[in-house]
Design a protein around this motif. Sequence first.
Motif, short mmCIF file in Angstrom:
data_model
loop_
_atom_site.label_atom_id
_atom_site.label_comp_id
_atom_site.label_asym_id
_atom_site.label_seq_id
_atom_site.Cartn_x
_atom_site.Cartn_y
_atom_site.Cartn_z
N ALA A 5 8.42 45.26 -11.16
CA ALA A 5 9.42 46.07 -10.75
C ALA A 5 10.78 45.58 -11.26
O ALA A 5 11.67 46.44 -11.40
CB ALA A 5 9.42 46.45 -9.17
N GLN A 6 11.05 44.21 -11.30
CA GLN A 6 12.10 43.64 -11.99
C GLN A 6 12.19 43.63 -13.37
O GLN A 6 13.24 43.24 -13.81
CB GLN A 6 12.33 42.44 -11.54
CG GLN A 6 12.32 42.21 -9.90
CD GLN A 6 13.18 42.88 -9.17
OE1 GLN A 6 14.41 42.86 -9.72
NE2 GLN A 6 12.98 43.73 -8.24
N ASP A 48 7.54 39.73 -10.32
CA ASP A 48 7.37 41.39 -9.75
C ASP A 48 8.04 42.15 -10.89
O ASP A 48 8.98 41.99 -11.52
CB ASP A 48 8.64 41.27 -8.71
CG ASP A 48 8.82 42.74 -8.08
OD1 ASP A 48 7.87 43.49 -8.48
OD2 ASP A 48 9.64 42.97 -7.20
N THR A 69 15.20 36.67 -19.98
CA THR A 69 14.81 37.11 -18.31
C THR A 69 14.11 38.36 -18.29
O THR A 69 13.78 38.97 -19.35
CB THR A 69 16.25 37.07 -17.74
OG1 THR A 69 17.13 38.25 -18.27
CG2 THR A 69 17.22 35.99 -17.92
N LEU A 70 13.61 38.56 -17.05
CA LEU A 70 13.09 40.12 -16.81
C LEU A 70 13.78 41.12 -17.26
O LEU A 70 13.49 42.49 -17.64
CB LEU A 70 12.50 40.05 -15.44
CG LEU A 70 11.38 39.02 -14.93
CD1 LEU A 70 10.88 39.56 -13.70
CD2 LEU A 70 10.42 38.86 -16.15
N GLY A 71 15.10 40.98 -17.17
CA GLY A 71 16.22 41.95 -17.64
C GLY A 71 16.46 42.04 -19.09
O GLY A 71 17.26 42.91 -19.53
N THR A 121 2.90 43.12 -8.08
CA THR A 121 3.24 41.52 -8.22
C THR A 121 1.85 41.06 -8.91
O THR A 121 0.74 41.30 -8.54
CB THR A 121 3.08 40.93 -6.61
OG1 THR A 121 4.31 41.42 -5.87
CG2 THR A 121 3.20 39.32 -6.98
N ASP A 171 13.06 44.98 -16.94
CA ASP A 171 13.65 46.37 -17.76
C ASP A 171 12.99 46.81 -18.90
O ASP A 171 13.02 46.10 -19.85
CB ASP A 171 15.08 45.82 -18.06
CG ASP A 171 16.08 46.96 -18.38
OD1 ASP A 171 15.45 47.92 -19.30
OD2 ASP A 171 17.15 47.03 -18.01
#
Length: 284
Positions: A215-216, A213, A272-274, A163, A218
Motif C-alpha cells: 500500500a506504500q 507494505d 524507496t517505495l515512493g 503485506t 507509489d
Amino acid sequence: MASGPSSQTRARDLDRVNACSQLDAAYADGQLGAGEYHDRSAQAMSAKTLAELNLLISDLQLPSAVTEQAPVRTPGSPRLALRIVVACGAVIAVGAIGLTLTEQDGPDPVVTPVPAQVEKPPAQPEVVVPAVEPIIVGAAQPLTQDGIYALFEQYRQKFGDLTVHELGLYDQYAILSRTAPDAPDKVDRYDFRGGFKTSDTRTQRLPGTGEVDLAQVDVPKLVALIADAPRLVGVPDGSIGHVLLADGGKGPAINMYVYDKARTGGGYLRATLGGDVWQVNPAN
C-alpha cells in the motif's frame, strides 16, 4: 578429437542469460535471499568467462527443467550431446526392428484386426481442444501500471492485506513470498501468472529481513522509474530484467535490474517505495 569449451572460455550473451534464469529459479525456490540474489544477478550480467558464471550457480540445487533448457556450457556438454544422439539412435533402431518384424510374410491372424485401430485418431481433437481453454498464463503484465494495480488487487482479495515478504516483478509473471501464518520464522512462495499458485515451497526466513507494505508503493512513480531506469544506469536502449520489492534489513526498497541491448551486461538501482532513487550502480 576436439574437446568442449573450458571454464576459461569467454561467455556468450546466451550463457549470461542462462545463468540469470538459473539464479531466478534458485531465488524462487528459496535458496537465495534477496541481497545475495541481487549481487549474483549483477555479477552474472557482467561475467566474462564460463568460470565466473559457473561459480555463481555451482552451489545451487536446480530442477532438471531449468538445467536442461538453459544450461551454462561446461566441458562435459559435448559428451552429453553424444549420449543423447546415441540414445536417439538406439530408439530409432528398435523402431526399425519392430517395423521389419511386422512386415514379414507369414500367416498371422493377429495382424488382421490392426486396421480397426486406425479409426480412433479422429476422436483426438475432442480431447485436445478443451484442455487448452482455461489459460491464464501470460495474462499478467507486472511491469505495467495496469498490471501492477491488478496484481495488488488480486493479492488483497486472496490474502486479505497487502503485506509481502518479497515481491519480484517480471515481464509476464511475478514471484512473491509471504510470512507463513503458522510459522513466523518461515516464508511461503507463490507464483503469479494472472492468478496465484503456491509453489509448495516453505523456506527459513533470513534473519533481519522485514515485510513490505504494498500500500506504500507509489505505483505511477514506480512505472515512471521502470521507464527511466535504462537511462539512469547508462544503457538508454536497455530493458528491465526484473524489479524486486524487499526489505533486506535496511528498510523496504525497490531494486531494479537493467540489461543492456545486447544482454551482455547491465546495471541496477535502488529506490524507496515512493520512487525516490538513492543508489545507482551503472552498467559496465
